[in-house]
Design an enzyme around this catalytic site. Structure first.
Site, PDB file in Angstrom:
ATOM      1  N   PHE A   1       0.667  -0.987   0.194  1.00 34.76           N
ATOM      2  CA  PHE A   1       0.061   0.120  -0.259  1.00 34.76           C
ATOM      3  C   PHE A   1       0.741   1.351   0.461  1.00 34.76           C
ATOM      4  O   PHE A   1       1.892   1.166   0.413  1.00 34.76           O
ATOM      5  CB  PHE A   1      -0.724   0.004   1.276  1.00 34.76           C
ATOM      6  CG  PHE A   1       0.043  -0.211   2.256  1.00 34.76           C
ATOM      7  CD1 PHE A   1       0.279   1.427   3.349  1.00 34.76           C
ATOM      8  CD2 PHE A   1      -0.200  -1.459   3.187  1.00 34.76           C
ATOM      9  CE1 PHE A   1       0.852   1.351   4.662  1.00 34.76           C
ATOM     10  CE2 PHE A   1       0.799  -1.163   4.085  1.00 34.76           C
ATOM     11  CZ  PHE A   1       0.982   0.183   4.787  1.00 34.76           C
ATOM     12  N   CYS A   2       0.250   2.933  -0.273  1.00 34.18           N
ATOM     13  CA  CYS A   2       0.816   3.549  -0.526  1.00 34.18           C
ATOM     14  C   CYS A   2      -0.100   4.632  -0.135  1.00 34.18           C
ATOM     15  O   CYS A   2      -1.317   4.025  -0.050  1.00 34.18           O
ATOM     16  CB  CYS A   2       1.743   3.952  -1.318  1.00 34.18           C
ATOM     17  SG  CYS A   2       0.831   4.073  -3.133  1.00 34.18           S
ATOM     18  N   THR A   3      -0.045   5.908  -0.405  1.00 29.34           N
ATOM     19  CA  THR A   3      -0.716   7.085  -0.352  1.00 29.34           C
ATOM     20  C   THR A   3      -1.857   7.065  -1.026  1.00 29.34           C
ATOM     21  O   THR A   3      -2.974   6.886  -0.271  1.00 29.34           O
ATOM     22  CB  THR A   3       0.557   8.181  -0.439  1.00 29.34           C
ATOM     23  OG1 THR A   3       0.850   8.238   0.401  1.00 29.34           O
ATOM     24  CG2 THR A   3      -0.502   9.419   0.328  1.00 29.34           C
TER      25      THR A   3
END
Length: 315
Positions: A184-186
């Protein structure tokens, strides 16, 4: 702060699509942003567009309509939130080699990417003991919030991620293990490349959070959430929490790292000059320069004019 009480709409967006002539796209895109009173940063590369912008609702709608009319951008990925004050000082529309820099040749998220997981299904995936959960963001972002149990690669930039994975591959996947890998990331864009990279490295069962942390915080109720802390965003809001409410962190103007209320205690923290994280990285001469810059910025603000170092954008 409700959307109705927030005068600025913030749009985080990206789209992977082949642009043949990015220079030809740059001028008209900048023009519509300025005409629409929109600020922020947009990056154009031969692989697509990425950025975060803010402005009045109608202005953001006009800019998004312009971008969606570009070749291959009809399905532009956009996350909308709100801000109580304009979260950007200026507008930048830049040409880049990559819209998110990984530095690995031949990575093409349009050709091979991980399995998207909707926010409402994410908890079940990462709660599975056979799932390895990896936060693909940079160390200073992870420091203020992440998912419970996620691995922090402690990378300084996204360019460091491939080397980190290759160095730790056996530790993560060795001894015949075939776990699911969830990343996951922003807002989702880094995972487009990180999952494509893992697929290129021969890892088949790779997943990523669709819409990123921002979509999760927007849609998953706080009492059901596995998110801990706040999510760093690359604008003057600094961080957001559940419901995409503006967070409690400030920003060190020297190193651009997020700082909590506790981090803003002296003696190592000095507004506009240093925080505990960057103090040992700078010299006395550098801190003196930052101190003078901050003094000039305060004087300019008191006079109601822009500081000479801030080109700004038209009002």
């Amino acid at each position: 702060m409700t959307a109705a009480a927030s005068p600025f709409t913030v749009a985080a967006l990206y789209c992977f699509t082949p642009f043949q002539d990015t220079a030809a796209l740059q001028g008209p895109l900048e023009a519509i942003c300025r005409a629409s009173r929109v600020k922020g940063t947009l990056l154009l590369a031969h692989e697509g567009i990425n950025g975060t912008i803010a402005g009045p609702d109608a202005g953001i709608a006009d800019v998004l309509a312009h971008i969606r009319a570009l070749p291959g951008c009809a399905d532009l990925d956009v996350k909308l939130s709100h801000a109580s004050a304009m979260p950007f000082h200026r507008l930048k529309v830049r040409l880049k080699r990559e819209i998110v820099t990984m530095g690995v040749p031949d990575i093409d998220p349009r050709a091979s990417v991980g399995t998207y997981v909707d926010a409402q299904d994410w908890n079940a995936l990462i709660a599975d003991p056979d799932t390895i959960v990896i936060d693909t963001r940079n160390d200073y972002e992870v420091a203020i919030g992440t998912f419970a149990g996620a691995i922090d690669p402690k990378t300084a930039t996204f360019r460091d991620f491939p080397g980190w994975f290759r160095a730790h591959r056996d530790e993560l996947l060795g001894e015949g293990r075939r776990p699911k890998v969830a990343m996951f990331c922003t807002g989702g864009i880094r995972c487009e490349k990180s999952t494509a990279f893992l697929r290129q490295e021969g890892i088949d069962e790779v997943y990523h959070l669709k819409g990123g942390i921002l979509k999760y915080l927007e849609t998953v109720p706080e009492d059901e959430s596995l998110w801990q802390g706040e999510c760093f965003v690359f604008d003057e809001r600094v961080a957001v929490g559940h419901g995409l409410r503006e967070g409690s962190h400030g920003l060190c103007r020297s190193c651009r790292r997020p700082v909590s209320a506790a981090d803003r205690a002296p003696p190592l923290y000095e507004e506009g000059v240093s925080c505990a994280a960057c103090y040992p990285e700078k010299t006395d001469a550098q801190r003196a320069s930052y101190r003078e810059r901050h003094r000039q910025e305060k004087l300019a603000a008191a006079r109601g004019v822009r500081h000479v170092g801030d080109p700004g954008t038209p009002a």
